[in-house]
Structure formats: structure tokens, C-alpha cells
Design an enzyme around this catalytic site. Sequence first.
Site, PDB file in Angstrom:
ATOM      1  N   GLU A  90     -48.286  12.661 -25.560  1.00 15.53           N
ATOM      2  CA  GLU A  90     -47.246  11.783 -25.985  1.00 15.53           C
ATOM      3  C   GLU A  90     -46.023  11.956 -25.095  1.00 15.53           C
ATOM      4  O   GLU A  90     -45.585  13.083 -24.822  1.00 15.53           O
ATOM      5  CB  GLU A  90     -46.888  12.025 -27.462  1.00 15.53           C
ATOM      6  CG  GLU A  90     -46.352  13.406 -27.766  1.00 15.53           C
ATOM      7  CD  GLU A  90     -45.989  13.589 -29.255  1.00 15.53           C
ATOM      8  OE1 GLU A  90     -46.361  14.616 -29.805  1.00 15.53           O
ATOM      9  OE2 GLU A  90     -45.338  12.734 -29.858  1.00 15.53           O
ATOM     10  N   ARG A  97     -51.470  24.102 -28.978  1.00 16.86           N
ATOM     11  CA  ARG A  97     -50.530  25.183 -28.600  1.00 16.86           C
ATOM     12  C   ARG A  97     -51.048  26.183 -27.578  1.00 16.86           C
ATOM     13  O   ARG A  97     -50.420  27.225 -27.384  1.00 16.86           O
ATOM     14  CB  ARG A  97     -50.094  25.988 -29.833  1.00 16.86           C
ATOM     15  CG  ARG A  97     -49.590  25.166 -31.005  1.00 16.86           C
ATOM     16  CD  ARG A  97     -48.257  24.546 -30.716  1.00 16.86           C
ATOM     17  NE  ARG A  97     -47.667  23.944 -31.900  1.00 16.86           N
ATOM     18  CZ  ARG A  97     -46.959  22.816 -31.873  1.00 16.86           C
ATOM     19  NH1 ARG A  97     -46.765  22.161 -30.745  1.00 16.86           N
ATOM     20  NH2 ARG A  97     -46.436  22.323 -32.973  1.00 16.86           N
ATOM     21  N   HIS A 134     -54.505  12.913 -31.899  1.00 14.43           N
ATOM     22  CA  HIS A 134     -53.169  13.509 -31.733  1.00 14.43           C
ATOM     23  C   HIS A 134     -53.122  14.903 -32.353  1.00 14.43           C
ATOM     24  O   HIS A 134     -52.772  15.066 -33.519  1.00 14.43           O
ATOM     25  CB  HIS A 134     -52.119  12.596 -32.386  1.00 14.43           C
ATOM     26  CG  HIS A 134     -50.714  12.911 -31.980  1.00 14.43           C
ATOM     27  ND1 HIS A 134     -49.775  11.939 -31.733  1.00 14.43           N
ATOM     28  CD2 HIS A 134     -50.072  14.093 -31.785  1.00 14.43           C
ATOM     29  CE1 HIS A 134     -48.619  12.496 -31.406  1.00 14.43           C
ATOM     30  NE2 HIS A 134     -48.778  13.807 -31.440  1.00 14.43           N
ATOM     31  N   HIS A 176     -44.045   8.684 -28.138  1.00 13.40           N
ATOM     32  CA  HIS A 176     -43.281   9.153 -29.290  1.00 13.40           C
ATOM     33  C   HIS A 176     -41.963   8.382 -29.241  1.00 13.40           C
ATOM     34  O   HIS A 176     -41.128   8.652 -28.383  1.00 13.40           O
ATOM     35  CB  HIS A 176     -43.058  10.651 -29.205  1.00 13.40           C
ATOM     36  CG  HIS A 176     -42.251  11.208 -30.341  1.00 13.40           C
ATOM     37  ND1 HIS A 176     -42.696  12.238 -31.140  1.00 13.40           N
ATOM     38  CD2 HIS A 176     -41.027  10.881 -30.825  1.00 13.40           C
ATOM     39  CE1 HIS A 176     -41.789  12.518 -32.054  1.00 13.40           C
ATOM     40  NE2 HIS A 176     -40.748  11.704 -31.879  1.00 13.40           N
ATOM     41  N   ASP A 229     -51.339  14.287 -35.893  1.00 13.81           N
ATOM     42  CA  ASP A 229     -50.164  14.933 -35.281  1.00 13.81           C
ATOM     43  C   ASP A 229     -50.115  16.402 -35.732  1.00 13.81           C
ATOM     44  O   ASP A 229     -49.050  16.932 -36.058  1.00 13.81           O
ATOM     45  CB  ASP A 229     -48.861  14.209 -35.630  1.00 13.81           C
ATOM     46  CG  ASP A 229     -47.691  14.684 -34.767  1.00 13.81           C
ATOM     47  OD1 ASP A 229     -47.924  15.440 -33.798  1.00 13.81           O
ATOM     48  OD2 ASP A 229     -46.543  14.311 -35.069  1.00 13.81           O
ATOM     49  N   HIS A 263     -51.816  19.125 -31.527  1.00 13.28           N
ATOM     50  CA  HIS A 263     -51.100  20.080 -30.667  1.00 13.28           C
ATOM     51  C   HIS A 263     -51.729  21.452 -30.907  1.00 13.28           C
ATOM     52  O   HIS A 263     -51.401  22.117 -31.879  1.00 13.28           O
ATOM     53  CB  HIS A 263     -49.613  20.135 -31.047  1.00 13.28           C
ATOM     54  CG  HIS A 263     -48.885  18.834 -30.885  1.00 13.28           C
ATOM     55  ND1 HIS A 263     -48.210  18.503 -29.730  1.00 13.28           N
ATOM     56  CD2 HIS A 263     -48.715  17.777 -31.721  1.00 13.28           C
ATOM     57  CE1 HIS A 263     -47.650  17.306 -29.863  1.00 13.28           C
ATOM     58  NE2 HIS A 263     -47.937  16.839 -31.068  1.00 13.28           N
ATOM     59  N   HIS A 278     -47.701   8.060 -34.200  1.00 15.13           N
ATOM     60  CA  HIS A 278     -47.147   8.290 -35.552  1.00 15.13           C
ATOM     61  C   HIS A 278     -46.033   7.335 -35.975  1.00 15.13           C
ATOM     62  O   HIS A 278     -44.890   7.736 -36.181  1.00 15.13           O
ATOM     63  CB  HIS A 278     -46.656   9.739 -35.695  1.00 15.13           C
ATOM     64  CG  HIS A 278     -45.922  10.298 -34.505  1.00 15.13           C
ATOM     65  ND1 HIS A 278     -44.850   9.667 -33.925  1.00 15.13           N
ATOM     66  CD2 HIS A 278     -46.112  11.431 -33.789  1.00 15.13           C
ATOM     67  CE1 HIS A 278     -44.420  10.376 -32.911  1.00 15.13           C
ATOM     68  NE2 HIS A 278     -45.185  11.461 -32.806  1.00 15.13           N
TER      69      HIS A 278
HETATM   70  O1  DOR Z   1     -42.933  16.989 -35.594  1.00 13.90           O
HETATM   71  C1  DOR Z   1     -43.424  16.993 -34.489  1.00 13.90           C
HETATM   72  N1  DOR Z   1     -43.886  18.128 -33.918  1.00 13.90           N
HETATM   73  N2  DOR Z   1     -43.466  15.865 -33.808  1.00 13.90           N
HETATM   74  C2  DOR Z   1     -43.855  15.827 -32.528  1.00 13.90           C
HETATM   75  O2  DOR Z   1     -43.917  14.757 -31.979  1.00 13.90           O
HETATM   76  C3  DOR Z   1     -44.165  17.085 -31.792  1.00 13.90           C
HETATM   77  C4  DOR Z   1     -44.644  18.089 -32.722  1.00 13.90           C
HETATM   78  C5  DOR Z   1     -44.786  19.480 -32.139  1.00 13.90           C
HETATM   79  O3  DOR Z   1     -45.295  19.614 -31.022  1.00 13.90           O
HETATM   80  O4  DOR Z   1     -44.432  20.434 -32.822  1.00 13.90           O
END
Ligand code: DOR
Length: 438
Positions: free
Chosen positions: A141, A63, A59, A169, A292, A61, A219
Site C-alpha cells: 500500500e 512484519r 492485505h 492507503h 489489513d 502486514h 480498506h
Molecule cells: O492501522 C494500520 N496499521 N493501518 C495501516 O494502513 C498500516 C497498519 C500497520 O502497518 O500497522
Amino acid sequence: MTRMDRVVKNGRVYFDGRLQNVDLWIMDGKIADLGGTHSAEETIDARGKIVLPGAIDIHVHFRDPGYTHKEDWETGSTSAVAGGVTTVVDQPNTAPPTWDERSYRTKLEIAERRSVVDFCLNGGPGQVKKLAALGASAIGEIFTYDHEDDELQKILNETAKSGLLPTIHAEDLEVIRENTEPLRDRREPELYSMARPNRAEAKAIENILEMTERVHICHLSTSEGLELVRAAKKKGKKVSCEVAPHHLLFTKRDWRRQGTFLKMNPPLRDFKDKDALWEGLRKGDIDVVASDHAPHLPEEKKDDIWDAPPGVPGVETMLPLMLMAVRSNLLSLDRMVDALSRRPAKILGLASKGRIAVGMDADLAIFDPRAASDIRADRLHSGAEWTPYEGRRALFPAITMIRGEVIYADGERVAKPGFGRNIPGPGLKRVVRTSLEE
Ligand code: DOR
């Protein structure tokens, strides 16, 4: 006796459930022998060190594309390998979101060019069948609060039909709305936990478990959520779940020290939840630890509690912090390796990853157990440029290897961007692969 490419000599290697004094022989990127007498082109001396399977972070991100001022494939993947992570699973909430063929191909092309770490790409709840055929590793997610129930049901049915795992999620929109409304005019960061109470997670999990037979919960953050997952597993449902380091290591009390920087979804919880999560992880009811990793810039995180973006970076600190948890007897080494390597591979069907065994990819994280250090944001590699764990003790890897190559050593990235390879999911159509490889 065979002539091998490389040998990791004199280390204590974790396989078959314990640390063993063997030499690990590598040929063509694979573990070719454990022990045995061979010769090798190159020797890596691991005297005094422990050799673990690299972590698989299901998990993150990263970006990229869309928000590369926060993170891109190069910074994100460098951060991963600097923390002993050898495979990541990237989430689809990039821009454009990875919901259709075009956006999937765009991200795949960028990641293949820029990633140092091996990677899977999740697809979003859009063209599910197409995404499966392109090689998406899972769908999600999926944010439950973005969809009405009938729409969610449709997405889950389609995902099941495509043979992919839905990753969820779980936070209920109605509960969030009800609890946020009365707090809107106030600004204290700790209100955020009240705005998204435990019930929001529990209700969303209850709902999703009624909708599908096979699901992965992202999470997990509450004791109530954990009980629901436990009960479903007991009934024989194919449900797995993950916990993030921040829910194991922080509670509502930390709002005071770090304020809006600790805003995340789901939010910080109570001590009773934290204790339940540790216990669930120890017992294996919580299958996986996943970071995450959600990088946002300090300027953004400083905003007011309702406007600051949710999420904290964590891909680089996950394994180093979990090794300290092992040292403090919060977790056995076996369960830690299971939660960070073995089970993530099993859940996503990554056949050549997640274990040290003959025939597996030589994905390794090598640690000097005496070299614990304090976490410092300026020594980390994420584009986020901050960490919620500043000053905490952690054990970072001395060397990270992927498919038998040294990728990271003594604080420096060795591999070039583009080393990382995509590991396609189970729905990849051969014809698609051919066209992608052309
Ligand atoms: O806090 C979070 N930020 N939870 C998520 O599920 C997405 C993530 C994000 O992409 O910033």
C-alpha cells in the site's frame, strides 16, 4: 476412472455459485474432477461439512523482516491457515522497507523458508521497475500522506508503465494535520476519529482518481469514499476497492470498550458509514474483504492515543467472522466467496487460485457449520497475542488445504514452515526467475 492422490468425500462443495454434493478429486495439487468415479490414495471425509475455496487475503502486514517481535512469517502464516486463508499478500512496510531489489530478495528468501501459506509480495514505491521484474504482485500500500502530489504522480506513472496495480492507503495529510492540531493536548481515544475525519479519506480518493486510470483503494472506511469509487466505476475507470472486517464490525461507539486497542488507520467511523460499507459489499461495489492484519503487541497498544501504533490483527478471524455474517443474512454466501476468494484472485491475476473448478489449485477451507465457537485470543496463532474480537461468535475451519495438502487440521498446523510458495506478479522476468531458483 483414474487413480487420484486424494479425495474430499461426502462434503457440500461450493462451486458454480452454489453448494453441491460432490466428491472433490485431487491430483498433483490440482482439482482434477468434481464428481465422477475414481479411486484415491487418501480419503478426507467431509460428511456434514461445507467445502469452500480458501480465502485470499490481499492485505496483511507480517512484519518480517524487522518487527518480528510482533509477527513473523511462521506465526503470521500459521494464523492465516488457521483462519482458512490459503494465499496472502504481504505489504512492504517492513524494515528495511520492501522498496528495492535487496530488500525484496531478503523478504522473499525469508518467506520461502518460513511461510506455510502461499504468498505474494507487494513492493513499495521505490525501485518500481526492478520490483516488477522481481515478481512483486502490486505496488503498495502506498500511503498518500507520505508523498507530495508530484511525487505520487510519478510513482503512479511508473507503476502503470511496469504493468502493476497501485494499491492506495487514502488519507489526506493536510486534512489530518488541520484536525489533529486542536486536539493534541487531550488524550481521549475517541479523538482519533475526529483527527482523521471522513473528509481525509474522501479528499485523498478524489485526488488519486484524478491521477490514474487503474487503481485499488485499500480498506475503504467511509460512505463518501464509497460514493467516489462507485462514481468512478460508473465512468468506466479501472478501480477496485477493499473493506476490512474491523470497519464492518466496529464503530466509534467501540472506543469506549476497547480504547486505544482500536486505534487504526483509517480510524473507526459512524454507524452510517458501517451501514454503507455493508451495502456496498452486498452489491459488489466493494470488491474485496481484506484483513489489513496489522499486529502490534498489547504493551504497545496500551500507550496513549497519539503514541500507540495503529492497527489490529485479523487474518485468522476474517473468514470465520464473515461466515457468521452470512449466517445472519448480512451477506450472501455467493458474495462472501466472491469477496474473499474469486475477486481477490481476479484483481491480482492469480490464475490458479480463488475458485473451486477443475484445473485450479486445490486450496480449500472445510467447515463444520455446527461448530461455531467464541473467539479467544489464546486460541489464535498470531504473534500479536490479542484480538479485538474477543468473545465474538465465529466459524473456524476444521481443515485447510493448500495445493491438495492438508496444512491445518483440528486446531493443529500440519505443514512445515517453507511449504508456502511465492506467486510472482505479472512483471516477473524469466531471467530473474532462473536466478532466483538457482
Ligand atoms: O492501522 C494500520 N496499521 N493501518 C495501516 O494502513 C498500516 C497498519 C500497520 O502497518 O500497522
